[in-house]
Design an enzyme around this catalytic site. Sequence first.
Site, short mmCIF file in Angstrom:
data_model
loop_
_atom_site.label_atom_id
_atom_site.label_comp_id
_atom_site.label_asym_id
_atom_site.label_seq_id
_atom_site.Cartn_x
_atom_site.Cartn_y
_atom_site.Cartn_z
N LYS A 1 -6.11 -7.60 -5.99
CA LYS A 1 -5.59 -8.97 -5.94
C LYS A 1 -6.54 -9.80 -5.08
O LYS A 1 -6.13 -10.58 -4.21
CB LYS A 1 -4.17 -8.97 -5.37
CG LYS A 1 -3.43 -10.31 -5.50
CD LYS A 1 -3.12 -10.68 -6.93
CE LYS A 1 -2.31 -11.98 -6.98
NZ LYS A 1 -2.09 -12.45 -8.37
N TYR B 1 0.72 1.08 3.52
CA TYR B 1 1.35 2.37 3.78
C TYR B 1 0.87 3.01 5.07
O TYR B 1 1.33 4.10 5.43
CB TYR B 1 1.11 3.32 2.60
CG TYR B 1 2.00 3.03 1.41
CD1 TYR B 1 2.49 1.76 1.17
CD2 TYR B 1 2.33 4.03 0.52
CE1 TYR B 1 3.29 1.48 0.07
CE2 TYR B 1 3.12 3.77 -0.59
CZ TYR B 1 3.61 2.49 -0.80
OH TYR B 1 4.40 2.23 -1.89
#
Length: 333
Positions: free
Chosen positions: A171, A124
């Site tokens: 992750k 972002y």
Amino acid sequence: MSIKVTLIPGDGIGPEVSYAAQSVITASHAPIEWEVVEAGEACIAQYGTPLPEHVLETIRRNKVALKGPITTPVGKGFRSVNVALRKQLQLYANVRHLKNLPNVPSRYEGVDIVVVRENTEDLYAGIEHMVGRDAAESIKIITREASERIGRYAFELARQEGRKRVTIVHKANIMKLSDGLFLESVRSVAHDYPEIECEDRIVDAMCMNLVQTPEQFDVLVLPNLYGDIISDLVAGLVGGLGVAPGANIGEMGAVFEAAHGSAPQIAGKNLANPLAMILSGIEMLKYLGFVEEAKRVETGIEHVLRQRDYITADLGGKSGTKEMAAAIIKAMG
């Protein structure tokens, strides 16, 4: 002595739910003086931007804002007023308290989760470019400083609210450097909070765990992108974005906002559910130290939800935005 708060009504249903929340918060007798400023689509013609500089200045001056939903164009135009606010004001923590409410339809019971999302970097950050004609590249930024900062915020919140566990979502099994740094950084902070259990989950497994047994989770801390997705998922577990409050917290101030969009298709029809905006106002009252006033509003909401006489259609009722806000005010006494 009153405290001045910036109110940004927003686009679409924003003005309706914002003024409903304003009326409820005012009725709580919290000593708040409202400074109303416009941002969003209506500002583009006059200022060439949906986020004029004077809007940022009033928030910097007042330190606290309550903001209605603002439309974000898809695939073109201004990137996002929400993202711009967070970056310009360094609102590094996006926080959503998400729990089951009385008589709000949900497949689950006993859900009470706080989602703490890092708000300033990751994908972002908006660093992207074309590679030739047929490929686009986005750069994911994860820093130790921002990761430790959001980790400490999550553990401090857990300590203040008497929560027992913080789950780091990542992750790192695939993105070993970026997500690996996030995981390592938050784990390092956890050592300072020995009374709080710290665990981690891989983000895809986390999604499965949330739809199987969400009641096992307490506080989640995540990088920006996963936080955006998971916070909406958890909102769905407790009834949807219509009951999801939001807060963006920084060292110099905070912006509180409903998590849902601007829903232009029902704007001006007195159909919008004002709960998310009012619940965001409750979070704002607590942030300002007005705990009793916040409890008064919570009591009013609980009474209206249990009685079910004055709730909006999405909650199974027949009332409008204004009528639901008025019923909450009446129930507050």
